[in-house]
Design a protein around this motif. Structure first.
Motif, short mmCIF file in Angstrom:
data_model
loop_
_atom_site.label_atom_id
_atom_site.label_comp_id
_atom_site.label_asym_id
_atom_site.label_seq_id
_atom_site.Cartn_x
_atom_site.Cartn_y
_atom_site.Cartn_z
N VAL A 254 0.84 -1.20 0.00
CA VAL A 254 0.00 0.00 0.00
C VAL A 254 0.87 1.25 0.00
O VAL A 254 1.96 1.29 0.59
N HIS A 255 0.39 2.31 -0.66
CA HIS A 255 1.15 3.55 -0.79
C HIS A 255 0.80 4.56 0.30
O HIS A 255 1.50 5.56 0.46
N GLN A 256 -0.27 4.34 1.04
CA GLN A 256 -0.67 5.27 2.08
C GLN A 256 -0.33 4.68 3.45
O GLN A 256 -0.45 3.47 3.67
N THR A 257 0.08 5.58 4.36
CA THR A 257 0.32 5.13 5.72
C THR A 257 -1.00 4.67 6.32
O THR A 257 -1.98 5.43 6.32
N GLN A 279 5.73 -4.49 15.39
CA GLN A 279 4.80 -4.16 16.47
C GLN A 279 3.63 -3.34 15.94
O GLN A 279 2.83 -2.83 16.72
N LYS A 280 3.54 -3.20 14.62
CA LYS A 280 2.45 -2.43 14.01
C LYS A 280 1.42 -3.39 13.40
O LYS A 280 1.79 -4.41 12.81
N PHE A 281 0.16 -3.00 13.51
CA PHE A 281 -0.93 -3.84 12.99
C PHE A 281 -1.97 -2.97 12.29
O PHE A 281 -2.10 -1.78 12.57
N ILE A 282 -2.69 -3.58 11.36
CA ILE A 282 -3.85 -2.94 10.75
C ILE A 282 -5.07 -3.82 11.00
O ILE A 282 -4.93 -5.01 11.31
N SER A 283 -6.23 -3.23 10.86
CA SER A 283 -7.45 -4.01 11.11
C SER A 283 -7.63 -5.08 10.04
O SER A 283 -7.15 -4.95 8.91
N ARG A 284 -8.35 -6.13 10.38
CA ARG A 284 -8.62 -7.19 9.41
C ARG A 284 -9.51 -6.68 8.28
O ARG A 284 -9.41 -7.15 7.14
N GLU A 285 -10.35 -5.69 8.57
CA GLU A 285 -11.19 -5.11 7.54
C GLU A 285 -10.35 -4.35 6.53
O GLU A 285 -10.55 -4.48 5.30
N ALA A 286 -9.36 -3.56 7.01
CA ALA A 286 -8.47 -2.82 6.11
C ALA A 286 -7.62 -3.78 5.29
O ALA A 286 -7.36 -3.54 4.10
N PHE A 287 -7.22 -4.88 5.91
CA PHE A 287 -6.42 -5.87 5.18
C PHE A 287 -7.24 -6.48 4.05
O PHE A 287 -6.77 -6.59 2.90
N LEU A 320 -0.03 -11.29 6.41
CA LEU A 320 0.88 -10.17 6.59
C LEU A 320 0.50 -9.04 5.64
O LEU A 320 0.18 -9.28 4.47
N ALA A 321 0.54 -7.82 6.15
CA ALA A 321 0.37 -6.63 5.31
C ALA A 321 1.74 -6.00 5.12
O ALA A 321 2.62 -6.16 5.96
N PHE A 322 1.91 -5.25 4.02
CA PHE A 322 3.23 -4.65 3.79
C PHE A 322 3.10 -3.32 3.08
O PHE A 322 2.14 -3.07 2.33
N TYR A 323 4.09 -2.46 3.34
CA TYR A 323 4.10 -1.09 2.82
C TYR A 323 4.76 -1.07 1.44
O TYR A 323 5.43 -2.03 1.03
N VAL A 324 4.62 0.06 0.76
CA VAL A 324 5.18 0.22 -0.58
C VAL A 324 6.71 0.15 -0.60
O VAL A 324 7.33 -0.09 -1.64
#
Length: 421
Positions: A254-257, A279-287, A320-324
């Motif tokens: 993803v390109h947005q924080t 130690q950072k997480f995003i919601s399952r809905e956002a994932f 796992l989610a990952f940043y750009v």
């Protein structure tokens, strides 16, 4: 004085059999100041000459609390005649050297000289040499003067902003906490043993890192060749040069924080590449909304912004989610562990460097350029797997010694805090 703030001077941890409180003495009455050498580092040699010169950068930063000048890579004075004209004192075993001026945290660090019999050793530029005026057990002073008990006193006395220094008069007025010589000997021996273990594991770690670097250089073809210098027995076919995009699908994150949460799906960025934990997480809905494609077991993640080309294999079945800043490589025609290490080979690094936008800040490599990177690939899947397994085992050993090093350093840090007052 034998008390501190109304309490007996007793460390939190001490060896059995020692119960007497420590004494508090004035440093200027315990240690006499010697004259140091003033030759600059440029006037010294790394190999020539018989006179050792302990420059401020050599104090503790490289060699720990006790220094054997002959064994350590200490600079030398190439011309003995020049050295003899200096108005400085030759050091002897038990003398201590404090770095008194520097642009970094070296200021106030100390080393104690040992095993220098028959060697001419000077205390060099920006150092303050001292000699005990009474008997001290070997190793005690070198460790005590690097303990929080001593440095908590020293920090307020340091002056300067860019260049930090501490004066002789300030050090003279400091106090020292001193146990019996027998207890000093036990403490000195304990920390010397700890330093030996740290040095041992540091050497093993360094050797393994050198071995890995050498194997990365020799086990992958370079210079247009299709044959590596070293390969496993039984494999003789030439390798292929293939585009990364032909052996793995390439995606970015993803390109947005994101809106971080206290729990949910772990979110990875460039700084997490070594462990693939965060130690950072995003919601399952956002994932579910933003990750139609995400890392799975056996995929490879690679840094692509700031740090370029550092990679690691995903070994978890968790989402796992990952940043750009990371690229996701999904292998479909190559072994995952081989792909990971091939990205670290000299030829792949050259390809990545050539395709990186160095004028960007931070520098980056675009996703489409990652797919164009040419990689050397063995035709045999078995050869790929053996190479991947070799480097995986090597990485495991490196990590093992790195963790032992960290553990031993943490033990030493804790003991320096708890075994001195």
């Amino acid at each position: 004085m034998a008390e501190q703030h109304g309490k007996a001077l007793v460390p939190q941890i001490r060896f059995a059999g020692f119960t007497d409180p420590w004494e508090q003495r004035k440093l200027g009455e315990e240690l006499g100041f010697l004259r140091n050498n003033t030759l600059s580092r440029a006037e010294l040699s790394d190999s020539e000459g018989t006179v050792f010169d302990i420059h401020y950068g050599d104090v503790l930063i490289k060699y720990g609390s006790v220094l054997d000048a002959e064994k350590a890579d200490v600079p030398r004075i190439a011309n003995d005649a020049v050295a003899n004209r200096q108005t400085c004192d030759c050091l002897q075993d038990g003398d201590v050297i404090i770095a008194d001026t520097a642009e970094d945290s070296a200021v106030g660090k100390c080393t104690e000289l040992c095993n220098s019999a028959g060697k001419k050793v000077f205390s060099g530029l920006h150092t303050m040499p001292l000699r005990p005026m009474r008997k001290y057990a070997s190793g005690y002073l070198g460790h005590y003067l690097n303990s929080p008990a001593f440095h908590d006193q020293l920090l307020p006395l340091m002056q300067g902003i860019k260049v930090i220094s501490v004066s002789r008069s300030a050090i003279e007025d400091m106090t020292m906490s001193v146990p019996s010589v027998a207890e000093q000997a036990s403490i000195g021996a304990f920390f010397d043993r700890l330093d030996s273990l740290i040095t041992l594991h540091q050497r093993k770690y360094d050797k393994l890192c050198v071995l890995k670097k050498s194997m990365l250089d020799k086990m992958f073809p370079k210079g247009g060749s299709l044959y590596p210098e070293i390969r496993f027995a039984g494999f003789t076919d030439p390798w292929e040069q293939r585009k990364l995009g032909d052996v793995a699908a390439v995606y970015d994150g993803v390109h947005q924080t994101p809106d971080y949460q206290d729990e949910g799906v772990m979110f990875l960025s460039v700084e997490n590449i070594a462990t693939l934990t965060s130690q950072k997480f995003i919601s399952r809905e956002a994932f579910a909304k933003n990750y139609p494609v995400y890392p799975k077991h056996g995929d490879v993640l690679m840094t692509r912004i700031g740090d370029i080309g550092t990679s690691n294999v995903v070994e978890t079945d968790d989402k796992l989610a990952f940043y750009v800043s990371l690229a996701l490589l999904k292998p479909f025609d190559v072994d995952s562990y081989y792909l990971d290490k091939s990205l670290q080979s000299p030829s792949a690094k050259e390809e990545l460097y050539r395709r990186t936008l160095h004028i960007a800040f931070p520098k980056k490599i675009n996703k489409n350029q990652i797919a164009e990177v040419m990689l050397p690939i063995p035709r045999s899947r078995q050869e790929q797997e053996q190479i991947g397994a070799l480097f995986r085992d090597l990485d495991s050993l490196i990590t093992l010694h790195q963790r032992k090093l960290e553990l031993l350093r943490n033990i030493k840090k804790s003991m320096l805090d708890k075994m001195f007052v």
